[in-house]
Design a protein around this motif. Structure first.
Motif, PDB file in Angstrom:
ATOM      1  N   LYS A  63      51.961  28.823  39.956  1.00 37.11           N
ATOM      2  CA  LYS A  63      53.111  28.442  40.786  1.00 37.11           C
ATOM      3  C   LYS A  63      54.202  27.880  39.907  1.00 37.11           C
ATOM      4  N   ARG A  64      55.441  28.264  40.206  1.00 32.58           N
ATOM      5  CA  ARG A  64      56.570  27.803  39.399  1.00 32.58           C
ATOM      6  C   ARG A  64      56.633  26.275  39.416  1.00 32.58           C
ATOM      7  N   GLY A  65      56.817  25.732  38.214  1.00 32.08           N
ATOM      8  CA  GLY A  65      56.885  24.291  38.070  1.00 32.08           C
ATOM      9  C   GLY A  65      55.576  23.660  37.680  1.00 32.08           C
ATOM     10  N   GLU A  66      54.503  24.444  37.712  1.00 30.83           N
ATOM     11  CA  GLU A  66      53.203  23.912  37.325  1.00 30.83           C
ATOM     12  C   GLU A  66      52.742  24.576  36.017  1.00 30.83           C
ATOM     13  N   ARG A  67      51.953  23.826  35.237  1.00 31.44           N
ATOM     14  CA  ARG A  67      51.542  24.310  33.917  1.00 31.44           C
ATOM     15  C   ARG A  67      50.296  25.179  33.994  1.00 31.44           C
ATOM     16  N   ASP A  68      49.288  24.716  34.700  1.00 31.88           N
ATOM     17  CA  ASP A  68      48.020  25.438  34.756  1.00 31.88           C
ATOM     18  C   ASP A  68      48.035  26.477  35.871  1.00 31.88           C
ATOM     19  N   PRO A  69      47.262  27.545  35.683  1.00 26.71           N
ATOM     20  CA  PRO A  69      47.161  28.559  36.740  1.00 26.71           C
ATOM     21  C   PRO A  69      46.544  27.967  38.010  1.00 26.71           C
ATOM     22  N   LEU A  70      47.051  28.412  39.160  1.00 25.48           N
ATOM     23  CA  LEU A  70      46.518  27.976  40.449  1.00 25.48           C
ATOM     24  C   LEU A  70      45.241  28.745  40.798  1.00 25.48           C
ATOM     25  N   PHE A  71      45.205  30.007  40.340  1.00 24.65           N
ATOM     26  CA  PHE A  71      44.078  30.876  40.645  1.00 24.65           C
ATOM     27  C   PHE A  71      43.976  31.920  39.543  1.00 24.65           C
ATOM     28  N   TRP A  72      42.750  32.232  39.107  1.00 28.78           N
ATOM     29  CA  TRP A  72      42.536  33.276  38.120  1.00 28.78           C
ATOM     30  C   TRP A  72      41.199  33.961  38.389  1.00 28.78           C
ATOM     31  N   PHE A  73      41.055  35.159  37.865  1.00 30.16           N
ATOM     32  CA  PHE A  73      39.838  35.935  38.074  1.00 30.16           C
ATOM     33  C   PHE A  73      39.597  36.795  36.836  1.00 30.16           C
ATOM     34  N   LYS A  74      38.318  37.194  36.668  1.00 27.56           N
ATOM     35  CA  LYS A  74      37.931  38.074  35.562  1.00 27.56           C
ATOM     36  C   LYS A  74      36.711  38.869  36.007  1.00 27.56           C
ATOM     37  N   LYS A  75      36.875  40.204  36.014  1.00 25.12           N
ATOM     38  CA  LYS A  75      35.817  41.113  36.423  1.00 25.12           C
ATOM     39  C   LYS A  75      35.238  40.737  37.785  1.00 25.12           C
ATOM     40  N   GLY A  76      36.126  40.461  38.731  1.00 22.07           N
ATOM     41  CA  GLY A  76      35.710  40.185  40.108  1.00 22.07           C
ATOM     42  C   GLY A  76      35.273  38.774  40.389  1.00 22.07           C
ATOM     43  N   VAL A  77      35.215  37.921  39.391  1.00 23.68           N
ATOM     44  CA  VAL A  77      34.797  36.522  39.590  1.00 23.68           C
ATOM     45  C   VAL A  77      36.043  35.664  39.677  1.00 23.68           C
ATOM     46  N   ALA A  78      36.206  34.914  40.804  1.00 18.84           N
ATOM     47  CA  ALA A  78      37.414  34.122  41.053  1.00 18.84           C
ATOM     48  C   ALA A  78      37.171  32.665  40.715  1.00 18.84           C
ATOM     49  N   ASN A  79      38.245  32.001  40.305  1.00 19.37           N
ATOM     50  CA  ASN A  79      38.216  30.577  39.995  1.00 19.37           C
ATOM     51  C   ASN A  79      39.512  29.929  40.502  1.00 19.37           C
ATOM     52  N   GLY A  80      39.477  28.623  40.648  1.00 17.34           N
ATOM     53  CA  GLY A  80      40.655  27.912  41.117  1.00 17.34           C
ATOM     54  C   GLY A  80      40.667  27.793  42.645  1.00 17.34           C
ATOM     55  N   ASP A  81      41.818  27.963  43.242  1.00 14.87           N
ATOM     56  CA  ASP A  81      41.975  27.831  44.702  1.00 14.87           C
ATOM     57  C   ASP A  81      41.149  28.900  45.404  1.00 14.87           C
ATOM     58  N   HIS A  82      40.121  28.442  46.136  1.00 18.44           N
ATOM     59  CA  HIS A  82      39.187  29.376  46.756  1.00 18.44           C
ATOM     60  C   HIS A  82      39.823  30.174  47.901  1.00 18.44           C
ATOM     61  N   ARG A  83      41.012  29.767  48.368  1.00 15.74           N
ATOM     62  CA  ARG A  83      41.662  30.497  49.464  1.00 15.74           C
ATOM     63  C   ARG A  83      42.242  31.831  49.002  1.00 15.74           C
ATOM     64  N   PHE A  84      42.429  32.001  47.682  1.00 18.06           N
ATOM     65  CA  PHE A  84      42.898  33.284  47.144  1.00 18.06           C
ATOM     66  C   PHE A  84      41.712  34.220  46.958  1.00 18.06           C
ATOM     67  N   LYS A  85      41.898  35.470  47.374  1.00 13.21           N
ATOM     68  CA  LYS A  85      40.858  36.471  47.206  1.00 13.21           C
ATOM     69  C   LYS A  85      41.304  37.476  46.150  1.00 13.21           C
ATOM     70  N   PRO A  86      40.421  37.808  45.163  1.00 13.99           N
ATOM     71  CA  PRO A  86      40.813  38.729  44.085  1.00 13.99           C
ATOM     72  C   PRO A  86      41.037  40.134  44.615  1.00 13.99           C
ATOM     73  N   PRO A  87      41.815  40.928  43.914  1.00 20.94           N
ATOM     74  CA  PRO A  87      42.115  42.294  44.351  1.00 20.94           C
ATOM     75  C   PRO A  87      40.942  43.230  44.093  1.00 20.94           C
ATOM     76  N   SER A  88      41.093  44.436  44.630  1.00 17.40           N
ATOM     77  CA  SER A  88      40.088  45.467  44.351  1.00 17.40           C
ATOM     78  C   SER A  88      40.382  46.087  42.982  1.00 17.40           C
ATOM     79  N   LEU A  89      39.574  47.082  42.598  1.00 19.64           N
ATOM     80  CA  LEU A  89      39.741  47.678  41.278  1.00 19.64           C
ATOM     81  C   LEU A  89      41.081  48.389  41.130  1.00 19.64           C
ATOM     82  N   ASN A  90      41.560  48.975  42.195  1.00 18.09           N
ATOM     83  CA  ASN A  90      42.790  49.754  42.097  1.00 18.09           C
ATOM     84  C   ASN A  90      43.989  49.115  42.794  1.00 18.09           C
TER      85      ASN A  90
END
Length: 368
Positions: A63-90
């Motif tokens: 989010k603009r104005g913040e230093r750390d990521p609010l949400f991130w994912f890697k190979k389908g595993v999500a971290n951070g704000d649990h309300r965000f859902k990671p995308p599909s492969l395509n």
């Protein structure tokens, strides 16, 4: 963990170089979320090469104005704000559940794929519909021509809206009102509008309070149902007038019933004195009796104001027919049987009535 993910993506982007980055571009639309509902962040890839499939391996949202990521994912595993859902492969689009006012703002979205790294800015706008408004008055019972206040409140909406006032003729009174906007703990807004009158006129009522959202679209409305003391007085007068009318109708009805009873009594009294009467001819009270009329049987006759019962009779020897007039006892105290021939019936009857009018005690019978 967040810092490590960011550093990993930066190193990957440097190693891949700018050439591949320019070949793959991420595009995102502005998302409009509703408080308490799920918001979809629609994004897509724009590519300058032909490829059958693009695989997303990692990404993060800041989010603009913040230093750390609010949400991130890697190979389908999500971290951070649990309300965000990671995308599909395509599909790089994201889902945000249980949207809140605090989610509104500008974001940076970075995605790592098998074709390179791309970054795009996206925005989330948040809305919430206001609860149905309510109206109160001061004083509770408004007096005609006196100062008065109308208050309208609506809460639970976002962004800031407004309140408008209209009277019974749809005249806009908003310029005479003051609006106050306050923020609740959940960052939703509370609207309060006060419409003040130095002298209120009951003909303006009822007033309508209309709530508009930030786009001036109606969220709700309500109508005030204030009571006026003048209305109560007028209703009291109406009740008094109505009561007087009803009382008058009752009196008239009683008079009519009394008259009908009196007529019925008189009719029964006449029928009792004249049992043979079935109807009255309605002739003039001063009409004379013809000789032919005298000859009819058992018919009552009204002559010069007196009711007489007439009938045919024969002399004792049966040779000469006569006509007799019987006067009831109710006629001035004179009663008896007055007999005459059919030829002289008119003269005899007139003489009889003359005696009645003079209350004469002349002979009770005569005969030709």
């Amino acid at each position: 963990m967040a810092v490590q993910a960011v550093l990993l993506l930066i190193l990957m982007s440097v190693s891949l170089g700018n050439t591949q980055t320019e070949m793959l571009k991420l595009e995102c639309q502005t998302a409009v979320g509703v408080v308490g509902q799920t918001t979809k962040l629609c994004c897509s890839f724009k590519k300058n090469f032909k490829a059958d499939q693009i695989n997303i391996t990692a990404g993060f949202v800041t989010k603009r104005g913040e230093r750390d990521p609010l949400f991130w994912f890697k190979k389908g595993v999500a971290n951070g704000d649990h309300r965000f859902k990671p995308p599909s492969l395509n599909d790089p689009s994201l889902l945000l559940t249980d949207t809140a006012v605090s989610d509104e703002g500008q974001y940076d979205y970075t995605v790592l794929t098998n074709r390179g790294i791309t970054k795009e800015a996206l925005r989330i706008n948040v809305t919430a519909k206001y609860n149905p408004p309510s109206v109160s008055t001061w004083p509770e019972k408004i007096e005609e021509g006196s100062p008065a206040e109308l208050n309208c409140i609506a809460s639970g909406g976002y962004p800031a809206g407004t309140i408008q006032w209209f009277d019974s003729t749809n005249t806009n009174w908003t310029m005479n009102a003051t609006l106050e906007i306050t923020e609740r703990e959940d960052q939703l807004l509370h609207l309060s509008s006060k419409l003040t009158f130095a002298k209120i006129n009951s003909s303006w009522a009822p007033f309508k309070c209309v709530v508009l959202n930030s786009k001036f679209v109606k969220d709700g409305e309500t109508t005030s149902h204030q009571s006026h003391t003048g209305d109560e007085d007028r209703s009291g007068d109406t009740g008094f007038i109505g009561g007087s009318v009803i009382a008058g109708l009752i009196v008239i009805g009683l008079i009519i019933v009394g008259l009908l009873l009196a007529l019925l009594y008189r009719r029964r009294h006449v029928q009792r004195d004249f049992p043979g009467i079935t109807r009255q001819a309605g002739a003039d009270a001063d009409a004379d009796i013809d000789a032919d009329e005298v000859g009819s049987l058992h018919a009552p006759v009204k002559h010069k104001g007196f009711y007489l019962h007439r009938f045919s009779h024969a002399l004792s020897d049966g040779s000469v027919p006569v006509v007799a007039f019987k006067i009831p006892s109710s006629n001035l105290g004179l009663s008896g049987l007055y007999v005459s021939s059919p030829i002289h019936a008119r003269e005899s009857l007139n003489h009889l009535l003359c005696c009645l009018c003079c209350r004469s005690s002349a002979e009770a019978k005569w005969r030709c």
